[in-house]
Enzyme design. Structure first.
Site, mmCIF file in Angstrom:
data_model
loop_
_atom_site.group_PDB
_atom_site.id
_atom_site.type_symbol
_atom_site.label_atom_id
_atom_site.label_comp_id
_atom_site.label_asym_id
_atom_site.label_seq_id
_atom_site.Cartn_x
_atom_site.Cartn_y
_atom_site.Cartn_z
ATOM 1 N N CYS A 83 6.898 -0.391 -1.459
ATOM 2 C CA CYS A 83 6.331 -0.816 -1.649
ATOM 3 C C CYS A 83 6.083 -0.756 -3.027
ATOM 4 C CB CYS A 83 4.676 -0.120 -1.707
ATOM 5 S SG CYS A 83 3.387 -1.005 -2.769
ATOM 6 N N HIS A 193 3.403 -2.070 3.542
ATOM 7 C CA HIS A 193 3.327 -0.051 4.568
ATOM 8 C C HIS A 193 3.348 -0.314 5.736
ATOM 9 C CE1 HIS A 193 1.868 1.238 0.572
ATOM 10 N NE2 HIS A 193 1.408 -0.379 -0.255
ATOM 11 N N GLU A 195 3.452 2.094 6.981
ATOM 12 C CA GLU A 195 2.272 3.330 7.852
ATOM 13 C C GLU A 195 1.397 3.158 7.985
ATOM 14 O OE1 GLU A 195 1.699 3.872 3.172
ATOM 15 O OE2 GLU A 195 3.696 3.192 4.694
#
Length: 212
Positions: A83, A193, A195
């Protein structure tokens, strides 16, 4: 991949614990720290980032992190930016008319997505990775989760340098084409992202760990 030693850089950025947990699920041994020795010596370093470009650069500079990151890159020690941790690797960011210098590892300016696009760009989107990508191997057609209002929307890498070791650039589109990821030797970064990107994000992290 299993047991790879990874440091997630702790410099005050939010949302770092989700990155730690995702990397652990991907099979890494993970530590959240700003300890210089650990940052420099770990198999991999992850630089997360949320918020404004200039604030992230200020926080990184306050702990001398740009120098650590530069030393890792110079020594071919893998680094993954996520990011705003992706954005600060470019030359500069311009937000609300204010410019801030980035690390300058890649050419380009982080600017606002087009006014006619819904911002922030929040949610799932497709990407277009290049042939031969390692980061997106097996997940070239998957969607990833984005949360951002600014992005790098052009790529103008020095052709002489590119001919020796061409970076691999992955694109996405939201109002305009923008850079979703870059793979460049030991340095990789994603605007999205991983994750938060479900199984596809987990595979991407495992792919990255496989390069360590």
């Amino acid at each position: 991949m299993a047991g790879r030693d990874v440091v997630v850089l702790d410099y005050g950025s939010g949302n770092v614990h989700s990155a730690v947990r995702a990397l652990e699920r991907a099979g890494a041994s993970v530590e959240l720290t700003r300890n210089t020795e650990r940052v420099l010596e770990a198999d991999g370093l992850v630089v997360p980032g949320v918020g404004a470009f200039s604030a992230v650069m200020d926080a990184l500079t306050a702990i001398d992190a740009p120098r650590w990151i530069g030393r890792r890159i110079a020594g071919s020690r893998p680094v993954l930016g996520i990011c705003v941790g992706h954005q600060i690797l470019f030359e500069r960011g311009v937000e609300h008319g204010l410019a801030a210098e980035g690390m300058g590892e890649w050419p380009g300016e982080v600017t606002a997505l087009p006014e006619d696009a819904v911002v922030p760009h929040m949610g799932w989107n497709t990407v277009t990775p290049p042939a031969g990508t390692r980061l997106f191997a097996g997940i070239e057609d998957e969607r990833f989760y984005f949360v951002h209002s600014y992005a790098v929307q052009s790529w103008d890498f020095d052709q002489q340098i590119a001919a020796m070791a061409p970076p691999q650039v992955t694109w996405s589109h939201h109002g305009a084409d923008f850079i979703a990821a870059v793979e460049n030797g030991p340095l990789a970064a994603t605007q999205f992202h991983p994750e938060k990107s479900g199984d596809a994000g987990m595979q991407l992290l495992q792919n990255w760990l496989g390069t360590l």
